[in-house]
Write a protein that holds these residues in place. Structure first.
Motif, short mmCIF file in Angstrom:
data_model
loop_
_atom_site.label_atom_id
_atom_site.label_comp_id
_atom_site.label_asym_id
_atom_site.label_seq_id
_atom_site.Cartn_x
_atom_site.Cartn_y
_atom_site.Cartn_z
N ALA A 140 0.84 -1.21 0.00
CA ALA A 140 0.00 0.00 0.00
C ALA A 140 0.87 1.25 0.00
CB ALA A 140 -0.92 -0.01 1.21
N GLN A 141 2.00 1.21 0.70
CA GLN A 141 2.91 2.36 0.73
C GLN A 141 3.49 2.65 -0.65
OE1 GLN A 141 5.91 2.15 3.80
NE2 GLN A 141 4.45 2.80 5.36
N ILE A 142 3.87 1.59 -1.37
CA ILE A 142 4.41 1.76 -2.73
C ILE A 142 3.35 2.39 -3.64
CG2 ILE A 142 5.24 0.54 -4.79
CD1 ILE A 142 7.36 0.26 -2.78
N TYR A 143 2.11 1.93 -3.54
CA TYR A 143 1.04 2.49 -4.37
C TYR A 143 0.75 3.93 -3.99
CZ TYR A 143 -0.14 -1.70 -6.98
OH TYR A 143 -0.10 -2.75 -7.87
N ALA A 144 0.86 4.26 -2.70
CA ALA A 144 0.66 5.64 -2.25
C ALA A 144 1.78 6.53 -2.79
CB ALA A 144 0.63 5.70 -0.73
N ILE A 145 3.01 6.01 -2.82
CA ILE A 145 4.17 6.75 -3.33
C ILE A 145 3.99 7.06 -4.82
CG2 ILE A 145 6.63 6.52 -3.93
CD1 ILE A 145 6.92 4.95 -1.24
N ARG A 146 3.62 6.05 -5.60
CA ARG A 146 3.47 6.27 -7.06
C ARG A 146 2.35 7.27 -7.34
NH1 ARG A 146 -0.52 2.36 -9.44
NH2 ARG A 146 0.55 2.18 -11.42
N SER A 147 1.29 7.21 -6.55
CA SER A 147 0.19 8.16 -6.70
C SER A 147 0.65 9.58 -6.35
CB SER A 147 -0.97 7.74 -5.81
OG SER A 147 -1.98 8.69 -5.83
N ALA A 148 1.44 9.71 -5.28
CA ALA A 148 1.93 11.02 -4.85
C ALA A 148 2.87 11.63 -5.90
CB ALA A 148 2.64 10.90 -3.51
N ILE A 149 3.73 10.81 -6.49
CA ILE A 149 4.66 11.29 -7.53
C ILE A 149 3.87 11.80 -8.74
CG2 ILE A 149 6.43 10.60 -9.20
CD1 ILE A 149 7.49 8.65 -7.07
N ALA A 150 2.89 11.02 -9.19
CA ALA A 150 2.08 11.40 -10.35
C ALA A 150 1.30 12.68 -10.08
CB ALA A 150 1.13 10.26 -10.72
N LYS A 151 0.68 12.76 -8.90
CA LYS A 151 -0.12 13.95 -8.57
C LYS A 151 0.76 15.19 -8.42
CE LYS A 151 -4.05 11.92 -6.16
NZ LYS A 151 -4.67 11.78 -4.82
N SER A 152 1.98 15.00 -7.88
CA SER A 152 2.85 16.16 -7.65
C SER A 152 3.31 16.78 -8.96
CB SER A 152 4.05 15.78 -6.78
OG SER A 152 4.92 14.91 -7.46
N ILE A 153 3.64 15.96 -9.96
CA ILE A 153 4.09 16.56 -11.23
C ILE A 153 2.92 17.25 -11.94
CG2 ILE A 153 3.86 14.47 -12.64
CD1 ILE A 153 6.66 15.67 -13.87
N ILE A 154 1.73 16.69 -11.83
CA ILE A 154 0.54 17.33 -12.43
C ILE A 154 0.29 18.68 -11.74
CG2 ILE A 154 -1.96 17.17 -12.73
CD1 ILE A 154 -0.54 15.29 -14.60
N ALA A 155 0.35 18.69 -10.39
CA ALA A 155 0.10 19.92 -9.64
C ALA A 155 1.16 20.98 -9.94
CB ALA A 155 0.06 19.62 -8.14
N TYR A 156 2.43 20.54 -10.06
CA TYR A 156 3.52 21.47 -10.36
C TYR A 156 3.34 22.10 -11.74
CZ TYR A 156 8.23 23.38 -10.67
OH TYR A 156 9.30 24.24 -10.80
N TYR A 157 3.01 21.27 -12.72
CA TYR A 157 2.80 21.77 -14.08
C TYR A 157 1.59 22.69 -14.15
CZ TYR A 157 6.44 19.51 -16.80
OH TYR A 157 7.66 19.17 -17.35
N ALA A 158 0.54 22.38 -13.38
CA ALA A 158 -0.67 23.21 -13.37
C ALA A 158 -0.37 24.58 -12.78
CB ALA A 158 -1.77 22.53 -12.57
N LYS A 159 0.49 24.62 -11.75
CA LYS A 159 0.73 25.87 -11.04
C LYS A 159 1.82 26.73 -11.68
CE LYS A 159 1.10 27.35 -6.22
NZ LYS A 159 1.34 26.90 -4.85
N TYR A 160 2.89 26.11 -12.15
CA TYR A 160 4.06 26.88 -12.60
C TYR A 160 4.38 26.77 -14.09
CZ TYR A 160 4.78 27.23 -7.61
OH TYR A 160 4.60 27.47 -6.28
#
Length: 143
Positions: free
Chosen positions: A76-96
């Protein structure tokens, strides 16, 4: 002093929560202070790398991602990590960066696996009385 460009997002799976903090940098991805290459168990390491492999290393070249993960089991931790990485790059691109490149990244990730961006709502069902688990009942005997 200029404010550094950063975003903070969460990835979740069951009871595991990964908090990703993405900021401008030089392509480092760290999980609980360790490089992502050292993730255990080794057989699930590629699962955590998936967002990087799908989008390409060049998208992460000027981005540092620090991830804190706790709760749940190791899968579950690995799946949470991959989700966090994917969401973070989307959020970064959306904001900056720009909206069109964000939509392009989002479409690529959604086409590969929807669970990278959308949390899985399934949870453990609570145990009830009269049995050893949520659904299983104790055996009934008539004599």
């Amino acid at each position: 002093m200029p404010e550094s460009q950063s975003v903070q997002v969460f990835g979740k799976k069951k009871t595991a929560t990964a908090c990703a903090f993405a900021k401008q940098g030089r392509g480092l991805i760290k999980v609980n202070g360790q490089p992502i290459e050292n993730i255990e168990p080794e057989c699930l390491r590629l699962k955590a790398f998936e967002p990087v492999l799908i989008l390409g290393q060049d998208k992460f070249a000027n981005l540092d991602i620090r991830i804190r993960v706790k709760g749940g089991g190791f899968t579950a931790q690995i799946y949470a990590i991959r989700s966090a990485i994917a969401k973070s790059i989307i959020a970064y691109y959306a904001k900056y960066v720009d909206e069109s490149s964000k939509n392009e990244l989002r479409a690529t990730l959604m086409a590969y696996d929807r669970n990278l961006l959308v949390a899985d709502p399934r949870r453990r069902e609570p145990k009830k009385y009269g049995g050893r688990s949520a659904r299983a009942r104790f055996q009934k005997s008539y004599r």
